[in-house]
Design an enzyme around this catalytic site. Structure first.
Site, PDB file in Angstrom:
ATOM      1  N   THR A 125     -22.342  -1.389  20.154  1.00  0.00           N
ATOM      2  CA  THR A 125     -21.321  -0.381  20.454  1.00  0.00           C
ATOM      3  C   THR A 125     -20.191  -1.184  21.109  1.00  0.00           C
ATOM      4  OG1 THR A 125     -22.188   0.101  22.656  1.00  0.00           O
ATOM      5  CG2 THR A 125     -23.023   1.470  20.880  1.00  0.00           C
ATOM      6  N   HIS A 126     -18.968  -0.793  20.842  1.00  0.00           N
ATOM      7  CA  HIS A 126     -17.787  -1.556  21.314  1.00  0.00           C
ATOM      8  C   HIS A 126     -17.841  -3.009  20.837  1.00  0.00           C
ATOM      9  CE1 HIS A 126     -17.245   1.785  24.221  1.00  0.00           C
ATOM     10  NE2 HIS A 126     -18.562   1.719  24.292  1.00  0.00           N
ATOM     11  N   LYS A 176     -14.088 -24.620   3.785  1.00  0.00           N
ATOM     12  CA  LYS A 176     -13.978 -23.161   3.799  1.00  0.00           C
ATOM     13  C   LYS A 176     -14.741 -22.463   2.692  1.00  0.00           C
ATOM     14  CE  LYS A 176     -10.906 -21.638   6.840  1.00  0.00           C
ATOM     15  NZ  LYS A 176     -10.373 -20.341   6.722  1.00  0.00           N
ATOM     16  N   SER A 224       7.422   9.691 -19.241  1.00  0.00           N
ATOM     17  CA  SER A 224       6.142   9.415 -18.569  1.00  0.00           C
ATOM     18  C   SER A 224       5.169   8.699 -19.499  1.00  0.00           C
ATOM     19  CB  SER A 224       5.516  10.718 -18.068  1.00  0.00           C
ATOM     20  OG  SER A 224       5.459  11.669 -19.101  1.00  0.00           O
ATOM     21  N   SER A 249     -10.761 -22.812  -0.027  1.00  0.00           N
ATOM     22  CA  SER A 249      -9.382 -22.997   0.405  1.00  0.00           C
ATOM     23  C   SER A 249      -8.790 -24.171  -0.367  1.00  0.00           C
ATOM     24  CB  SER A 249      -9.372 -23.285   1.906  1.00  0.00           C
ATOM     25  OG  SER A 249      -8.205 -24.000   2.248  1.00  0.00           O
ATOM     26  N   GLU A 251     -12.462  -8.896   2.185  1.00  0.00           N
ATOM     27  CA  GLU A 251     -11.110  -8.726   2.750  1.00  0.00           C
ATOM     28  C   GLU A 251     -10.229  -7.888   1.828  1.00  0.00           C
ATOM     29  OE1 GLU A 251      -9.973 -12.602   5.256  1.00  0.00           O
ATOM     30  OE2 GLU A 251     -10.764 -13.041   3.287  1.00  0.00           O
ATOM     31  N   TYR A 300       5.733  25.216 -12.001  1.00  0.00           N
ATOM     32  CA  TYR A 300       5.837  23.791 -12.308  1.00  0.00           C
ATOM     33  C   TYR A 300       7.193  23.228 -11.886  1.00  0.00           C
ATOM     34  CZ  TYR A 300       6.165  19.400 -14.823  1.00  0.00           C
ATOM     35  OH  TYR A 300       6.334  18.079 -15.121  1.00  0.00           O
TER      36      TYR A 300
HETATM   37  N1  ARG Z   1       5.304  14.642 -18.259  1.00  0.00           N
HETATM   38  C1  ARG Z   1       5.212  15.933 -17.640  1.00  0.00           C
HETATM   39  C2  ARG Z   1       4.351  15.832 -16.386  1.00  0.00           C
HETATM   40  O1  ARG Z   1       3.653  14.890 -16.260  1.00  0.00           O
HETATM   41  C3  ARG Z   1       4.609  16.901 -18.588  1.00  0.00           C
HETATM   42  C4  ARG Z   1       5.033  18.297 -18.356  1.00  0.00           C
HETATM   43  C5  ARG Z   1       6.451  18.456 -18.749  1.00  0.00           C
HETATM   44  N2  ARG Z   1       6.889  19.773 -18.569  1.00  0.00           N
HETATM   45  C6  ARG Z   1       8.186  20.041 -18.538  1.00  0.00           C
HETATM   46  N3  ARG Z   1       8.509  21.279 -18.346  1.00  0.00           N
HETATM   47  N4  ARG Z   1       9.104  19.160 -18.676  1.00  0.00           N
HETATM   48  O2  ARG Z   1       4.363  16.649 -15.515  1.00  0.00           O
END
Ligand code: ARG
Length: 462
Positions: A155-156, A283, A23, A277, A290, A317
């Site tokens: 409205t509408h 334009k 991560s 454009s 947008e 977790y």
């Molecule tokens: N990168 C993990 C997350 O974002 C951190 C926690 C990792 N915990 C684990 N038990 N592997 O959730």
């Protein structure tokens, strides 16, 4: 890849697994929060005599160095680590040796990441709140300048009754004000410290969780360690709030796009906030509005993704939760950008006041007032409604506005009409007579403006 585990394993992790699992490419955003949390953690460990003061000092000094060096770019956060937590710990151990190895005492990455995310979100809520505050200040300025700028209310998407630009913009003021209120609620509910929850069941070390919470500016510790490591409700609440902010911005953007069209010409977007454009020289496109409208879908997407990721996850977790980050970061970045850009665009837009007033004049926005006029002369409302309906039909036939009809022509439809009809259905009267609080009448509007001015005096709701 440098890993935080290995004792139990006899084989190297597959390279693809490392990449899939990692991560660091996105949680490197947490380097400041991770180090801030670690400093509070070791300060508490030393107070509880779990590590010595000397060890604490060495750890803190090196953590601060690591933060300074990463922020200055001297130390790079590379993909050689699985996540920001391993990056910080490995670098600390490199520099502080055995003392560094004590940092993770009584802690798990599960409560660590839960803490980092909360610290990060707390800061982001404050930034988003500031941006909304700035936008509200811009809107209030427009309201103050335009209590006499008449325009049709719809409205509408059909002309309904006359109103003012101050009143129309004031509607958005209320929406963004409620958004700030939602942010404040979320902040209050999420401002509890999960550190000390460990992997899920706390630890056997005598941690002082209240103390860590206080050091980090939380209102207190969370009260269930399983919930602490698996709660992502506050992210769902934030994404829901950001989705609502975007929904409001997208409605306003849509109106600006319509008002900027050749058919309406109510506004002209400043050159700095429009684009041309490549083929059509005439334009001037409302791209910013947008894009804000378009990016709304992306923020809604994050909300739905997060709800779906969390659906049916067993306690506590689960690695699924790592998915919370990219979508939250993207939604926050998107919403912040959109609020700031929209603010810039709306503060520089030119309102074509005459075109707006002209449009309010044509289109029978004063038909309700004409019916009310007859009611005041004793005609029952339902009859008055029918009479004015016929009047409108005649006007369309003659290609005239009600105000352009002569008294004779009016009397042909209903002999209750007198000379005072012209004043009764003028734009100014139609608007200024609407004096109940929240209505566009000037006095009512000025009252609301002074309430909102007072509200904006305190620029921080957190
Ligand atoms: N990168 C993990 C997350 O974002 C951190 C926690 C990792 N915990 C684990 N038990 N592997 O959730």
């Amino acid at each position: 890849m440098a890993q935080l585990w290995g004792g139990r394993f006899t084989k190297e992790t597959d390279k693809l697994v490392c990449n899939f699992n990692a991560s660091i490419s996105f949680d490197k955003r947490f380097v400041k929060q991770d180090i801030e949390g670690s400093i509070a953690h070791v300060t508490m460990l030393a107070k509880q005599k779990i590590i010595t003061n000397d060890e604490k000092d060495i750890i803190i000094k090196n953590l601060k160095d690591i933060l300074d060096e990463t922020l200055s770019g001297k130390l790079l956060i590379t993909e050689e680590y699985e996540d920001v937590h391993s990056f910080v710990e490995a670098n600390l151990i490199n520099r502080a040796g055995d003392a560094g190895k004590k940092l993770h005492t009584g802690r798990s990455r599960n409560d660590q990441v839960a803490l980092d995310m909360r610290l990060y979100i707390r800061d982001e809520i404050k930034t988003i709140d500031e941006l909304l505050f700035n936008l509200l200040s811009t809107l209030l300025k427009i309201m103050e300048d335009n209590t006499d700028t008449y325009m049709p209310g719809f409205t509408h998407l059909q002309k309904a009754q006359p109103t003012t630009l101050a009143h129309h913009v004031g509607a958005y003021f209320e929406m963004f004000k409620r958004d700030r209120g939602r942010l404040a609620d979320i902040y209050k509910r999420m401002n509890l410290c999960p550190l000390g929850a460990g992997a899920m069941a706390g630890t056997t070390y005598p941690l002082d969780r209240e103390y860590v919470a206080e050091l980090l500016g939380f209102d207190g510790p969370t009260l269930n360690t399983m919930d602490s490591v698996s709660d992502r409700d506050y992210l769902i609440e934030l994404l829901s709030c950001l989705s609502t902010v975007m929904m409001h911005l997208s409605r306003f953007s849509e109106e600006i796009i319509i008002w900027n069209s050749n058919e309406y010409r109510f506004v002209e977007i400043d050159d700095a906030y429009s684009t041309g454009s490549s083929i059509m020289p005439q334009k001037k496109n409302p791209d910013i509005a947008e894009l804000v409208r378009g990016k709304t879908g992306r923020v809604y997407g994050a909300l739905i993704s997060m709800l779906t990721t969390m659906k049916a996850l067993p306690l506590a977790y689960n690695k699924d939760m790592q998915e919370d980050k990219e979508m939250t970061f993207d939604a926050i970045d998107t919403a912040k950008g959109c609020i700031a850009l929209f603010d810039g665009m709306i503060s520089t837009v030119k309102f074509n006041k005459e075109v707006m007033a002209e449009s309010a004049m044509n289109g029978f926005t004063n038909a309700t007032d004409a019916a009310d006029y007859l009611v005041n002369k004793g005609v029952p409302f339902r009859d008055a409604h029918g009479i004015i309906g016929r009047l409108v039909l005649t006007c369309i036939d003659k290609n005239k506005a009600i105000l352009d009809m002569s008294l004779e022509e009016l009397k042909e439809i209903c002999d209750v009409f007198e000379d005072d009809i012209y004043d009764a259905v003028s734009l100014k009267t139609c608007v200024d007579k609407r004096l109940t609080i929240g209505a566009p009448g000037k006095e009512a509007m000025l009252k609301v403006i002074s309430i909102e001015k007072e509200y904006l005096k305190n620029n921080c709701i957190l």
